[in-house]
Design a protein around this motif. Structure first.
Motif, mmCIF file in Angstrom:
data_model
loop_
_atom_site.group_PDB
_atom_site.id
_atom_site.type_symbol
_atom_site.label_atom_id
_atom_site.label_comp_id
_atom_site.label_asym_id
_atom_site.label_seq_id
_atom_site.Cartn_x
_atom_site.Cartn_y
_atom_site.Cartn_z
ATOM 1 N N TYR A 1 1.239 -1.094 0.408
ATOM 2 C CA TYR A 1 0.135 0.217 0.681
ATOM 3 C C TYR A 1 0.779 1.225 -0.419
ATOM 4 O O TYR A 1 0.483 2.063 -0.569
ATOM 5 C CB TYR A 1 -0.531 0.415 1.431
ATOM 6 N N GLY A 2 1.600 1.405 0.601
ATOM 7 C CA GLY A 2 2.540 2.238 0.634
ATOM 8 C C GLY A 2 3.476 2.685 -0.265
ATOM 9 O O GLY A 2 3.720 4.453 -1.462
ATOM 10 N N LEU A 3 3.855 1.630 -1.232
ATOM 11 C CA LEU A 3 4.706 2.169 -2.491
ATOM 12 C C LEU A 3 3.447 2.453 -3.547
ATOM 13 O O LEU A 3 3.618 3.307 -4.565
ATOM 14 C CB LEU A 3 4.879 0.530 -2.916
ATOM 15 N N GLY A 4 2.624 1.719 -3.314
ATOM 16 C CA GLY A 4 0.763 2.720 -4.299
ATOM 17 C C GLY A 4 0.436 3.891 -3.823
ATOM 18 O O GLY A 4 0.604 5.122 -4.838
ATOM 19 N N GLN A 5 1.095 4.259 -2.103
ATOM 20 C CA GLN A 5 1.041 5.817 -2.517
ATOM 21 C C GLN A 5 2.089 6.609 -2.969
ATOM 22 O O GLN A 5 2.046 7.725 -3.616
ATOM 23 C CB GLN A 5 1.170 5.672 -1.046
ATOM 24 N N LEU A 6 3.472 5.914 -2.805
ATOM 25 C CA LEU A 6 4.277 6.678 -3.037
ATOM 26 C C LEU A 6 3.859 7.196 -4.761
ATOM 27 O O LEU A 6 4.581 7.971 -5.170
ATOM 28 C CB LEU A 6 6.387 5.766 -3.195
ATOM 29 N N ALA A 7 3.841 5.192 -5.192
ATOM 30 C CA ALA A 7 3.702 6.352 -7.321
ATOM 31 C C ALA A 7 2.768 7.125 -7.297
ATOM 32 O O ALA A 7 2.915 7.935 -8.155
ATOM 33 C CB ALA A 7 3.552 5.184 -7.531
ATOM 34 N N HIS A 8 1.806 6.929 -6.665
ATOM 35 C CA HIS A 8 0.446 8.386 -6.805
ATOM 36 C C HIS A 8 0.646 9.594 -6.790
ATOM 37 O O HIS A 8 0.959 10.822 -6.905
ATOM 38 C CB HIS A 8 -0.351 7.514 -5.963
ATOM 39 N N ARG A 9 1.843 9.135 -5.487
ATOM 40 C CA ARG A 9 1.981 10.677 -4.887
ATOM 41 C C ARG A 9 3.020 11.462 -5.743
ATOM 42 O O ARG A 9 3.105 12.713 -6.156
ATOM 43 C CB ARG A 9 3.185 10.912 -3.969
ATOM 44 N N GLN A 10 3.922 10.423 -6.333
ATOM 45 C CA GLN A 10 5.142 11.430 -7.390
ATOM 46 C C GLN A 10 4.155 11.321 -9.515
ATOM 47 O O GLN A 10 5.174 12.505 -9.825
ATOM 48 C CB GLN A 10 5.842 9.520 -7.967
ATOM 49 N N GLU A 11 3.162 10.772 -9.194
ATOM 50 C CA GLU A 11 2.725 10.434 -10.510
ATOM 51 C C GLU A 11 1.601 11.817 -10.432
ATOM 52 O O GLU A 11 1.848 13.028 -11.297
ATOM 53 C CB GLU A 11 1.978 9.557 -11.212
ATOM 54 N N ALA A 12 1.141 12.464 -9.569
ATOM 55 C CA ALA A 12 0.514 13.513 -9.150
ATOM 56 C C ALA A 12 1.141 14.949 -9.375
ATOM 57 O O ALA A 12 0.773 15.758 -9.846
ATOM 58 C CB ALA A 12 -0.415 12.922 -7.590
ATOM 59 N N ARG A 13 2.575 14.541 -8.825
ATOM 60 C CA ARG A 13 3.386 15.624 -8.934
ATOM 61 C C ARG A 13 4.074 15.835 -9.664
ATOM 62 O O ARG A 13 5.363 16.785 -9.979
ATOM 63 C CB ARG A 13 3.870 15.678 -7.454
ATOM 64 N N GLY A 14 3.907 15.403 -11.038
ATOM 65 C CA GLY A 14 3.952 15.468 -11.976
ATOM 66 C C GLY A 14 5.848 14.783 -12.085
ATOM 67 O O GLY A 14 6.298 14.881 -13.442
ATOM 68 N N GLY A 15 5.653 13.313 -11.628
ATOM 69 C CA GLY A 15 6.619 12.652 -11.832
ATOM 70 C C GLY A 15 6.622 11.884 -12.607
ATOM 71 O O GLY A 15 6.039 11.104 -13.078
ATOM 72 N N ASP A 16 7.830 11.788 -13.272
ATOM 73 C CA ASP A 16 7.808 10.524 -14.903
ATOM 74 C C ASP A 16 7.843 9.230 -13.799
ATOM 75 O O ASP A 16 9.037 9.159 -13.321
ATOM 76 C CB ASP A 16 8.863 11.008 -16.184
ATOM 77 N N TRP A 17 7.719 7.945 -14.901
ATOM 78 C CA TRP A 17 7.939 7.193 -14.498
ATOM 79 C C TRP A 17 9.339 6.201 -14.291
ATOM 80 O O TRP A 17 9.774 5.840 -13.321
ATOM 81 C CB TRP A 17 7.296 6.109 -15.649
ATOM 82 N N PRO A 18 9.732 6.393 -15.329
ATOM 83 C CA PRO A 18 11.637 6.530 -15.432
ATOM 84 C C PRO A 18 12.450 6.817 -13.807
ATOM 85 O O PRO A 18 13.118 6.113 -12.827
ATOM 86 C CB PRO A 18 12.305 7.323 -16.433
ATOM 87 N N SER A 19 11.931 8.595 -13.664
ATOM 88 C CA SER A 19 12.570 8.814 -11.904
ATOM 89 C C SER A 19 11.853 7.910 -11.254
ATOM 90 O O SER A 19 12.540 8.048 -9.668
ATOM 91 C CB SER A 19 12.268 9.595 -11.896
ATOM 92 N N THR A 20 10.615 7.613 -11.186
ATOM 93 C CA THR A 20 9.752 6.730 -10.732
ATOM 94 C C THR A 20 10.505 5.251 -10.123
ATOM 95 O O THR A 20 10.540 4.986 -8.960
ATOM 96 C CB THR A 20 8.438 6.928 -10.673
ATOM 97 N N ARG A 21 10.515 4.108 -10.957
ATOM 98 C CA ARG A 21 10.807 3.635 -10.949
ATOM 99 C C ARG A 21 12.525 3.737 -10.469
ATOM 100 O O ARG A 21 13.090 2.594 -9.336
ATOM 101 C CB ARG A 21 11.277 3.057 -12.030
#
Length: 374
Positions: A72-92
């Motif tokens: 659940y925490g990983l899902g929250q982290l990914a959601h926050r990164q996306e909501a704030r404009g983070g791209d997938w390569p940087s999130t990965r």
């Protein structure tokens, strides 16, 4: 590439933190008796009751709740990164860097403290399965279902072995700290790799739940949370009761096949029970928005990594031959009482840290290692 800052304490959701705070109690109950030298050293009635409670509530259920909340925490982290404009390569990249540091922290926990660790297992699982954090829902659910079979069989194999030959950590404690430092290293890689399969089903379901913000916004998911709580806990109790009665000595396994059936039922429904407990906390969080206990429990959940390691420190200080060496003086019930005491102490310390404005040192370290200084 864009990487956004971590979430502040004030922006955190209540339900996941409450669940993590409760989870630490179940983990303490699952781990502490492993350090008793003789499980029958205490009063028989108390030992019997403690064994029943541990098997029913904690064994292979506390970890499953932990795994679900980790996902659940990983899902929250990914959601926050996306909501704030983070791209997938940087999130990965962030997820994999976080995974490597979790492996390092878990290794240090195993070598320096006690060889009961899930942190490195979570790190290795995340390292391998990081792409699934953004996989389609159908991929998450099917992968969770398919991996549930080998995960349950592996857990059941361990449970059957424990039925036939129950052992405690006391039998493997080294007499000196120097010997302790090297004792767990040879087996650590194999045990960590094998354990990864156990965490995949719950972790992926946690990611799926986070996408729907089920614990972040529990008031929007009351019907689902109620169904999961009622049905899940009923299934868990029914599936885990035979093993709990066996652990308490209320009956004897008549055959090997019956032993396997009991183990499979116990460990399979542990996944169900762990998720159901998290759902139950989500329901509680809807009404428990204030109050001293709620605040303290949430503070503990916000520092769950710190106090998971804190438990390991106390197990070493209390039980090992080169420290207080209490393992030969306590039985099953006594170590269960110690587990509750350690959790209550953690609750008080976490609330004190909240009031004083101190974040968990392990959380601060992991954030700095994962994100860099900000």
């Amino acid at each position: 590439m864009t990487l956004t800052a971590p979430t502040s304490v004030t922006a955190r959701s209540l339900a996941p933190d409450l669940a993590r705070g409760l989870m630490l109690l179940l983990i303490a109950l699952a781990h502490a008796p492993a350090f008793a030298g003789d499980w029958s050293a205490g009063p028989a009635a108390l030992d019997t009751a403690a064994k029943f409670v541990k098997s029913l509530l904690a064994d292979n259920q506390a970890r499953d709740m932990f795994v679900f909340l980790f996902g659940y925490g990983l899902g929250q982290l990914a959601h926050r990164q996306e909501a704030r404009g983070g791209d997938w390569p940087s999130t990965r990249k962030l997820l994999r860097r976080r995974a490597w540091w979790l492996i390092a922290i878990g290794f240090a926990n195993t070598v320096l403290l006690v060889p009961i660790d899930v942190i490195a297992v979570y790190g290795l699982t995340l390292l391998v399965l990081a792409p699934l954090v953004r996989a389609r829902d159908s991929v998450l659910l099917w992968t969770s279902v398919l991996t549930l079979v080998p995960a349950t069989l592996l857990l059941a194999w361990q449970s059957v072995a424990a039925q036939a030959n129950p052992v405690t950590m006391a039998e493997f404690m080294e007499p000196t700290f120097g010997a302790h430092l090297v004792a767990s290293i040879p087996s650590w890689p194999v045990e960590t790799v094998l354990s990864t399969i156990m965490v995949v089903p719950g972790m992926l379901l946690g990611i799926w739940a986070a996408r729907r913000r089920i614990l972040d916004e529990p008031e929007r998911h009351v019907s689902l949370l109620r169904r999961v709580t009622v049905i899940g806990l009923a299934v868990a109790v029914a599936g885990r009761l035979p093993a709990a009665l066996l652990a308490a000595g209320a009956w004897t396994i008549p055959s090997t096949s019956a032993g396997w059936a009991v183990a499979v039922a116990h460990d399979l429904t542990g996944y169900v029970g762990g998720i159901a407990l998290a759902a139950a906390v989500g329901l509680v969080a809807i009404r428990a928005r204030s109050g001293r206990l709620t605040t303290a429990l949430a503070a503990l959940g916000q520092r769950s990594l710190t106090f998971y390691l804190f438990q390991a420190v106390l197990w070493m200080v209390l039980f090992y031959p080169f420290t207080l060496d209490l393992s030969g003086d306590v039985g099953f019930a006594a170590t269960s009482g110690i587990a509750v005491g350690v959790w209550l102490l953690s609750l008080l310390l976490a609330d004190w840290m909240r009031v004083a404005g101190y974040r968990g040192p392990a959380e601060v370290l992991l954030r700095r290692l994962s994100y860099g200084r900000r």
